[in-house]
Write an enzyme that holds these catalytic residues in place. Structure first.
Site, PDB file in Angstrom:
ATOM      1  N   ASN A  17      14.827  59.060   9.477  1.00  0.00           N
ATOM      2  CA  ASN A  17      16.142  58.578   7.728  1.00  0.00           C
ATOM      3  C   ASN A  17      15.640  57.215   8.703  1.00  0.00           C
ATOM      4  O   ASN A  17      15.493  56.678   7.288  1.00  0.00           O
ATOM      5  CB  ASN A  17      17.596  58.474   8.921  1.00  0.00           C
ATOM      6  CG  ASN A  17      18.064  59.875   8.962  1.00  0.00           C
ATOM      7  OD1 ASN A  17      17.494  60.995   8.092  1.00  0.00           O
ATOM      8  ND2 ASN A  17      19.042  59.715   9.632  1.00  0.00           N
ATOM      9  N   CYS A 133      21.512  48.111  15.485  1.00  0.00           N
ATOM     10  CA  CYS A 133      22.082  48.043  13.782  1.00  0.00           C
ATOM     11  C   CYS A 133      23.116  46.670  14.141  1.00  0.00           C
ATOM     12  O   CYS A 133      23.953  45.996  13.282  1.00  0.00           O
ATOM     13  CB  CYS A 133      22.079  49.482  13.140  1.00  0.00           C
ATOM     14  SG  CYS A 133      23.370  50.535  14.044  1.00  0.00           S
ATOM     15  N   ALA A 165      23.906  58.728  11.861  1.00  0.00           N
ATOM     16  CA  ALA A 165      23.467  59.004  13.472  1.00  0.00           C
ATOM     17  C   ALA A 165      22.283  60.138  13.450  1.00  0.00           C
ATOM     18  O   ALA A 165      22.663  61.619  13.997  1.00  0.00           O
ATOM     19  CB  ALA A 165      24.395  58.991  14.665  1.00  0.00           C
ATOM     20  N   PRO A 167      18.989  61.752  16.088  1.00  0.00           N
ATOM     21  CA  PRO A 167      18.883  62.150  17.372  1.00  0.00           C
ATOM     22  C   PRO A 167      18.398  61.358  17.566  1.00  0.00           C
ATOM     23  O   PRO A 167      18.833  60.046  19.381  1.00  0.00           O
ATOM     24  CB  PRO A 167      17.422  63.087  17.010  1.00  0.00           C
ATOM     25  CG  PRO A 167      17.262  63.456  15.385  1.00  0.00           C
ATOM     26  CD  PRO A 167      18.331  62.378  15.056  1.00  0.00           C
ATOM     27  N   GLY A 168      17.408  60.031  17.443  1.00  0.00           N
ATOM     28  CA  GLY A 168      17.139  58.963  17.605  1.00  0.00           C
ATOM     29  C   GLY A 168      18.425  58.129  18.460  1.00  0.00           C
ATOM     30  O   GLY A 168      18.543  57.350  19.042  1.00  0.00           O
ATOM     31  N   GLN A 171      20.051  59.238  21.366  1.00  0.00           N
ATOM     32  CA  GLN A 171      19.430  59.011  22.470  1.00  0.00           C
ATOM     33  C   GLN A 171      19.709  57.814  23.050  1.00  0.00           C
ATOM     34  O   GLN A 171      19.289  57.981  24.546  1.00  0.00           O
ATOM     35  CB  GLN A 171      18.148  60.011  22.547  1.00  0.00           C
ATOM     36  CG  GLN A 171      17.632  61.247  21.699  1.00  0.00           C
ATOM     37  CD  GLN A 171      16.292  61.021  21.715  1.00  0.00           C
ATOM     38  OE1 GLN A 171      15.350  60.599  21.223  1.00  0.00           O
ATOM     39  NE2 GLN A 171      16.458  62.748  21.584  1.00  0.00           N
ATOM     40  N   ASN A 172      19.463  57.023  21.584  1.00  0.00           N
ATOM     41  CA  ASN A 172      19.332  55.322  22.360  1.00  0.00           C
ATOM     42  C   ASN A 172      20.782  54.923  22.963  1.00  0.00           C
ATOM     43  O   ASN A 172      21.092  53.188  23.476  1.00  0.00           O
ATOM     44  CB  ASN A 172      18.712  55.024  21.250  1.00  0.00           C
ATOM     45  CG  ASN A 172      17.354  55.075  21.422  1.00  0.00           C
ATOM     46  OD1 ASN A 172      16.662  55.206  22.148  1.00  0.00           O
ATOM     47  ND2 ASN A 172      16.678  54.989  20.171  1.00  0.00           N
TER      48      ASN A 172
END
Length: 314
Positions: A17, A133, A165, A167-168, A171-172
């Site tokens: 994204n 963000c 939101a 996967p990245g 995960q973060n």
């Protein structure tokens, strides 16, 4: 075409994204940058497919594939929109080639950059970090308050649509809170910072909402409010959907338990409520959390390109 008008080539790592929105922003908005490569690891990703349709060179072999691309030498700046863990490996692989990197993950390998606050401070670094963000949305407000009066404690709550939101981001989450808290202190100027993120599952999805709470001592309240409003205007120059949601509140701390969050003498709580609507270049308008990251990264990349150009001309 002269050297002063030739766009600088960039590569984007991460075809999800954020990477795809960033690519489209550069293609539509930038007069000084050109997307020389879109890099992913999934050959079937929508981001790589869109890049191919738009005529952008692509590779699905990650950073190794980028290094093998025929135009790799011409690429000046690499923007990493993968994950905190992946960024460390990407930076190691690219550092030997002297590529400038803009890190859109919470890895925080390089110094933090928030364009409205400290744009010029770290542009000479070979790796700069865009915080998160939530950090891009709220740290300018903490910094605006710090410009008027010391901030003993600052807490931010970023609420984003769960649908925005990927996967990245998921995960973060831990890195998000840690990196944002550190940047609240280092860039925002607060003595102590805390960050909270909420993935809001509401349907239809709500746009990004951010709350900033700051504890301060005696100060000129009108000056604090004026500084905040000026900072909102500064951020809105590159994130048009960034705005105050309601009036700024400054309340005395008498009897309020938040006063126990710091051992320093504080007398008032500043509350600022924000919302960030996305430009909908690629993602829906509710994904303001992603839009503010890509808009800020574009601003930094253009500043890096201008800096390199001025150095070459000099």
């Amino acid at each position: 075409m002269t050297a002063s008008t030739i766009p600088r080539q960039i590569a984007i790592i991460g075809s999800g994204n954020i990477g795809t929105d960033l690519m489209i922003k550069v293609l539509r908005l930038s007069k000084t940058l050109e997307v020389g490569a879109m890099v992913g690891i999934d050959p079937d990703s929508d981001g790589l497919a869109r890049a191919n349709r738009l005529g952008v060179p692509t590779t699905s072999d990650g950073v190794d594939g980028l290094i093998r691309m025929p135009n790799f030498e011409a690429i000046d700046i690499v923007l990493d929109a993968t994950s905190a863990r992946a960024h460390a490996a990407n930076y190691t692989a690219l550092r030997r080639y002297r590529k400038r990197m803009i890190d859109l993950t919470p890895a925080a390998v390089g110094p933090f950059v928030v364009p409205a606050v400290n744009m010029g401070a770290s542009l000479s670094a070979d790796n700069v970090n865009m915080v998160t963000c939530g950090g891009q949305a709220t740290i300018p407000i903490v910094a605006a308050i710090s410009q008027v009066t010391p901030v003993a404690y600052a807490e931010i709550v970023a609420s984003i649509a769960s649908k925005s939101a990927g996967p990245g981001t998921r995960q973060n989450i831990d890195e998000f809170t840690e990196t944002t808290a550190h940047a609240i202190e280092q860039v925002g100027g607060a003595r102590k910072g805390k960050a909270i993120i909420i993935l809001n599952p509401a349907e239809p999805p709500l746009i990004m909402r951010d709350t900033v709470l700051a504890l301060i001592g005696p100060s000129d309240h009108d000056a604090v409010k004026g500084s905040i409003r000026a900072m909102v205007d500064a951020v809105a120059e590159y994130v048009p959907g960034y705005r105050l949601k309601q009036r700024i509140e400054i309340q005395p701390l008498d009897g309020l338990p938040v006063g126990t969050l710091t051992s320093e003498p504080v007398t008032h709580k500043v509350s600022v409520f924000l919302e960030v609507e996305g430009a909908a270049h690629y993602l829906p308008a509710y994904a303001g959390n992603l839009d503010i990251m890509t808009s800020a990264a574009l601003r930094v990349a253009e500043a890096m390109a201008a800096q390199k150009l001025s150095g070459a001309v000099a």
